[in-house]
Design a protein around this motif. Structure first.
Motif: not given
Length: 670
Positions: A22-37
């Protein structure tokens, strides 16, 4: 699974794995969605670089299009020290190309900065050698190099450009028009941080506009040559010269000594050399300022040229101060007062005129206010209000003391006398044009005000002509031409004693030629010459030497040249079509009948110029301006018509139509 402990451990492990996943998934979501730009921009910065594309700076040209300043392609070299692999090797390789010390380059390559300029504006050939090194951390940016092909010619007017834009002269005053708009481009980098040749232009640079000046490089060259020779010959501290067209106010030439080469503008003993003292440095004009008093007194009817003035044998005492002449004079006509530059005679006329009226003419001639020439740092000079005058102010101002003027103010004032009494605003810029050479803005001559009536200007011109023919300005004479002018020898204030020094100060001459139809006004000035004491000896010969060349260049015939009879002959063949400006009015059709122009009041030269396109035979009688013509103005001309012109002295022509003293151009004309 009967063992409770094993089951517990499995559940704990499963929970731990679920939390970790879950942490890895959340981190990936954070990096790919929130921090993408943000991360995409960071990656872009690592593999690309945004560079500024400098816009080509617009050229500066003279009135005929001769280039005074232009830009050529060049490149600026920078380094990002963190990306440099071996600073020692890179410094060694660069030293031979840039011809710079290895130690200096090495220090820049190992500095803690993220970005450092190594060299600005390298020639394209040198830039190619640097690019061929393919060293990580080095980069090149296009940055045009400003060149001044004529070196010192008109340096103080043109000025120069530095890293941050125009720094002096026209380069500084017209920075906004010349600079253009920079662009932007993205340069890709490889894995080692080296720039890839391909650039992706985001915003193309917009080239700067060109500026056309009123200067004439041919006249400018003559002025610089003669002024430089006089400056060196006399050992003067400084020198300046200015040439104007009195009809339009156009600045045809301006020179200052000492001077500099704008290509290497830093190579000067001190930065004061850059200053254009034609506009920035006011000085006490001395006897050249007597022209203003003469104009005011004549216009106000205080005195006539033939009126007698007693010069007190060379000395007059006012407010416990004795003012002396350079020579002991007795009775003089007012014309002789100006001709011999009598201080006593001038002061007596000034006292008869009075302070308030004199002050009105001083300001009407443009003194005490900027001329609007448009160069940086223009001084307004110093003219105090009459309320602040002492008992000595009017006498001393009338002879050119207790007042300070700039060279351009004084030349413009004489130009007003030369053109018939109208003060013209000095004009330095004729037009602004785009990169394709199309004119986008034009500046027309501007008449500021009518200072004196035309008949007063003609009377004063005759008096100034006698100054050159028989008075202190005889060394300004040009054989074959009438020259009008006035010499000046101004002492400088000794700050140690509080009195005027007896050492040579500002020696000057201001005049115009030909006197009957002036084509130029010129001021020549030497500051503290070591070998001369009088303006008549130091500055007047400069006027003669330059004026002779100007009149020849402008094809002005001498006064003793016999009138040329214009006879129409058979045409040799079809003539080339005339060049027509876009703004010119359409010419008359080939079938339209020729009409006789109105030539009355024109000097012979102007009359012949007007008749030349008609290709008619001309007979001339007399000298001066046209007073009678046949056929009459407006008459339709036959192909074989013969024109007869009768000329008379200007003083006899047109007097009835001009305002007299006090009407309506009384005090002064406005």
């Amino acid at each position: 699974m009967s063992d409770p402990g094993l089951r517990t451990r499995v559940l704990v492990l499963a929970a731990a794995l679920a939390v970790a996943f879950g942490s890895v998934t959340a981190r990936l979501a954070w990096l790919q969605i929130v921090r993408h730009a943000d991360l995409a921009a960071m990656a872009e910065r690592q593999y690309t670089r945004t560079v500024a594309l400098h816009a080509p700076r617009g050229p500066i040209v003279d009135r005929h299009g001769a280039v005074l300043a232009a830009s050529t392609p060049a490149y600026s070299l920078f380094v990002q020290p963190r990306h440099v692999g071996d600073p020692v090797r890179v410094a060694t390789r660069l030293a031979s190309i840039l011809r710079a010390p290895e130690s200096e380059l090495h220090a820049a390559l190992v500095s803690g900065r993220s970005f450092t300029w190594l060299r600005r504006r390298l020639p394209p050939a040198v830039a190619e050698q640097v690019k061929a090194l393919r060293e990580p951390g080095l980069g090149l940016v296009p940055e045009p190099l400003r060149l001044y092909p004529n070196r010192e010619l008109a340096a103080h007017v043109v000025g120069f450009e530095g890293v941050d834009g125009g720094l002096e002269g026209v380069e500084r005053a017209w920075e906004e028009a010349l600079a253009g708009v920079p662009g932007k481009a993205i340069v890709d980098r490889d894995a080692l941080g080296r720039d890839v040749a391909t650039q992706h232009v985001l915003q193309a640079p917009v080239a700067g506009h060109g500026v056309m000046l009123t200067l004439d490089t041919n006249i400018q060259y003559v002025v610089e040559r003669e002024l430089d020779a006089a400056w060196r010959r006399t050992g003067a501290k400084g020198a300046m010269a200015l040439v104007l067209d009195p009809r339009t106010g156009d600045v045809l030439a301006t020179a200052v000594r000492p001077t500099f080469n704008p290509n290497t503008f830093l190579d000067v003993p001190h930065r004061e050399v850059w200053r254009n003292r034609i506009v920035t440095d006011p000085f006490e004009p001395g006897s050249t300022f007597k022209m203003v008093l003469a104009a005011a007194a004549l216009q106000e009817g205080v005195v006539r040229p033939e009126d007698a003035v007693f010069a007190e044998y060379g000395r007059i005492r006012i407010a416990r101060t004795t003012i002396r002449d350079w020579k002991k004079y007795g009775w003089l006509t007012f014309a002789e007062v100006l001709q011999n530059s009598s201080n006593v005679g001038t002061i007596k006329v000034a006292l008869a005129l009075g302070g308030p009226r004199y002050h009105r003419y001083v300001t009407a001639f443009g003194f005490g206010a900027p001329t609007g020439l448009g160069l940086p740092g223009e001084s307004r000079g110093l003219v105090r209000d009459p309320e602040r005058w002492s008992a000595l102010s009017l006498p001393t101002m009338s002879i050119g003391q207790e007042v300070s003027v700039t060279a351009v103010q004084l030349a413009a004032a004489f130009g007003a006398v030369a053109n018939g009494g109208t003060l013209m605003r000095p004009r330095l810029v004729r037009a602004v044009f785009d990169a394709e050479g199309r004119e986008i803005r034009r500046f027309e001559p501007v008449a500021v005000r009518q200072v004196i009536a035309p008949h007063t200007a003609r009377t004063l011109t005759r008096m100034l002509t006698s100054v050159v023919e028989s008075g202190t300005g005889h060394k300004a004479a040009i054989p074959g031409y009438e020259v009008a002018g006035k010499t000046g020898t101004a002492q400088k204030l000794d700050h140690a004693t509080g009195r005027y020094s007896h050492a040579p100060g500002v020696l000057s001459f201001v005049g115009f030629a030909p006197a009957d139809d002036p084509r130029f006004v010129m001021l020549a000035l030497l500051d503290e010459p070591k070998t001369e004491r009088w303006g008549s000896e130091a500055a007047a010969p400069i006027f003669a030497a330059v004026g002779r060349e100007i009149l020849r260049y402008l094809d002005v015939p001498p006064r003793d040249a016999p009138p040329v009879q214009i006879v129409s002959g058979p045409a040799a063949g079809p003539a080339a079509p005339p060049v027509r400006l876009v703004s010119a009015a359409p010419a008359a059709g080939d079938d339209d009948p020729a009409v006789m122009p109105d030539l009355r009041g024109r000097p012979l030269r102007r009359a012949l110029e007007a008749l030349a396109p008609l290709r008619l035979a001309v007979e001339v009688a007399g000298r001066g301006v046209v007073v009678q013509q046949a056929p009459a103005a407006g008459s339709v001309l036959a192909p074989d018509a013969r024109v007869r012109l009768t000329l008379a002295a200007p003083s006899r022509a047109g007097r009835a139509r001009e305002p007299g003293r006090g009407e309506p151009c009384g005090s002064p004309c406005r």
